[in-house]
Write an enzyme that holds these catalytic residues in place. Structure first.
Site, short mmCIF file in Angstrom:
data_model
loop_
_atom_site.label_atom_id
_atom_site.label_comp_id
_atom_site.label_asym_id
_atom_site.label_seq_id
_atom_site.Cartn_x
_atom_site.Cartn_y
_atom_site.Cartn_z
N LYS A 54 0.73 -1.09 0.14
CA LYS A 54 -0.19 0.06 0.02
C LYS A 54 0.81 1.15 -0.10
O LYS A 54 2.09 1.01 0.34
CB LYS A 54 -0.69 -0.04 1.32
CG LYS A 54 -0.09 0.23 2.66
CD LYS A 54 -1.01 0.05 3.80
CE LYS A 54 -0.42 -0.13 5.13
NZ LYS A 54 -1.36 0.14 6.33
N ARG A 87 -9.53 0.95 16.36
CA ARG A 87 -9.51 1.58 15.10
C ARG A 87 -10.68 1.32 14.24
O ARG A 87 -11.46 2.05 14.08
CB ARG A 87 -7.94 1.51 14.47
CG ARG A 87 -7.72 2.68 13.53
CD ARG A 87 -6.23 2.51 12.80
NE ARG A 87 -5.88 1.05 12.41
CZ ARG A 87 -4.72 0.86 12.00
NH1 ARG A 87 -3.83 1.73 11.76
NH2 ARG A 87 -4.58 -0.29 11.62
N TYR A 115 18.36 28.69 8.04
CA TYR A 115 17.35 29.20 8.43
C TYR A 115 17.51 29.40 10.04
O TYR A 115 17.42 28.25 10.61
CB TYR A 115 16.13 28.87 7.86
CG TYR A 115 15.76 29.13 6.43
CD1 TYR A 115 15.47 30.43 6.11
CD2 TYR A 115 15.79 28.16 5.76
CE1 TYR A 115 15.20 30.81 4.73
CE2 TYR A 115 15.53 28.37 4.27
CZ TYR A 115 15.58 29.58 3.87
OH TYR A 115 15.12 29.86 2.43
N MET A 144 14.01 23.57 1.76
CA MET A 144 13.26 22.98 0.96
C MET A 144 13.93 22.21 -0.15
O MET A 144 13.56 20.92 -0.17
CB MET A 144 12.50 23.83 0.06
CG MET A 144 11.42 23.21 -0.94
SD MET A 144 10.60 24.39 -2.10
CE MET A 144 9.48 25.18 -0.68
#
Length: 363
Positions: free
Chosen positions: A33, A129, A253, A301
């Site tokens: 999956k 669940r 950053y 990024m």
């Protein structure tokens, strides 16, 4: 071309599937999956097609992709269907389906199908669940057993803490499963990857290896069988720039990292747009030309920065491995406060290159 890529070793994938099979006499799904946990569903299915007993996916879209690619083995829909309109397609493509809610039972009993379905009836043994409560499970089982819409029934449940063997929770779930299914004749499936690796008493008739197929350990500690797994993905890139900074200089950053000594900083073409976790802290391990180093500064990024100070032979053009052989994705994930599953599934922009002793291709 940008050097960032993921090398997918299909031989390692086959090795890990065979390991799962070797630990039990049971049949085993290959759980692919979520695009085979980010590894490429069609390519991984084709690599296992000669030996996998069956495949498992989350939804019909994933199953139909495999059928279109020529996969003929049984494919189990782990969440069943989401709308009754899927049922004719499930029958047409001979898919197997988990049933976990009463509305699905109603859908099935009211459907007009070309052939009956192989149903895997989900018990909520403590995961809370999806699945039927233990007190109603036998009633639902017998209701489906009596229906002409059902070709076969299999008992299925899911462990919530099999990767934590000392909690007692897995023993509780096994006991609940045994009580709830007593007298219900049919095969059973309980084990996900940690169940396969650490709980042989729960193997039953069908195994469901997922993360272990891709070579990541589900455990936060050394485990004998898990230590035999081979990483399938090598996430790699190169150093594209080098900066020599004195002590006291910020990197990246937000100036999260400040040099405490004269530091050689390597800039690597890899960032959160590729799927590398932005929240990875300073000190997260990386391999530079096979040698351990660490992340310094916030992940950008498209780039991240690593410490080359103690690696004088490394520099511009050096190969960087973000996870893979020598650096298990589970270790990187632990530093980043997440799990290897998420690292793999978040892989985005980087191209995947497939290799094996039988064939090689790239996407």
């Amino acid at each position: 071309m940008r050097p960032a890529h993921a090398l997918i070793d299909l031989d390692a994938l086959r090795h890990n599937y065979r390991l799962a099979k070797s630990l039990s006499g049971a049949r085993a799904f290959a759980v692919i999956k979520a695009n085979a946990y980010g590894h490429g569903a069609v390519e991984c299915a084709n690599a296992l097609a000669a030996e996998a007993d069956a495949f498992a996916v989350a939804c019909i879209e994933e199953a139909l992709e495999l059928r279109t690619a020529g996969i003929t083995q049984p494919i189990l829909l782990l969440e069943g269907w989401f709308e009754a309109s899927e049922l004719p397609l499930i029958a047409e493509h001979q898919l197997w389906a988990v049933v976990h809610e009463q509305w699905q039972v109603t859908d099935l009993l009211e459907a007009q199908l070309s052939q009956p379905l192989h149903i895997w009836l989900k018990l909520d043994s403590g995961m809370h669940r999806v699945g039927f409560a233990p007190e109603v499970y036998p009633t639902v089982w017998r209701q489906l057993e009596a229906s002409a819409q059902v070709a076969s029934l299999t008992k299925i449940s899911h462990f919530s803490r099999a990767d934590e063997p000392d909690t007692g929770r897995t023993e509780e779930q096994m006991a609940i499963f045994t009580r709830a299914t007593s007298g219900l004749v049919g095969p059973a499936s309980l084990c996900n990857s940690p169940g396969i690796l650490a709980w042989p008493q729960a193997h039953n008739d069908w195994l469901r290896p997922g993360i272990m197929l891709y070579g990541a350990t589900p455990f936060g500690f050394p485990q004998g069988h898990a230590d035999l797994l081979k990483p399938v993905m090598q996430l790699q890139s190169k150093v594209i720039a080098v900066r020599d900074l004195p002590a006291g200089e910020p990197v990246g950053y937000g100036s999260r990292f400040v040099t405490s000594r004269a530091t050689r900083v390597g800039v690597v073409a890899m960032g959160y747009a590729d799927g590398y976790p932005r929240h990875a802290p300073d000190g997260t391990p990386v391999l530079v030309e096979g040698q351990r180093s660490q992340l310094i500064g916030r992940v950008s990024m498209d780039m991240l920065t690593v410490d080359l100070t103690d690696l004088p032979d490394c520099g511009l053009g050096s190969q960087v491995r973000l996870w893979g052989t020598g650096l298990n994705a589970s270790e990187v994930a632990a530093h980043a406060g997440t799990i290897a599953y998420q690292l793999f599934c978040n892989l985005n922009r980087v191209p995947r290159r497939f290799t094996s002793s039988f064939s090689a291709s790239a996407t």
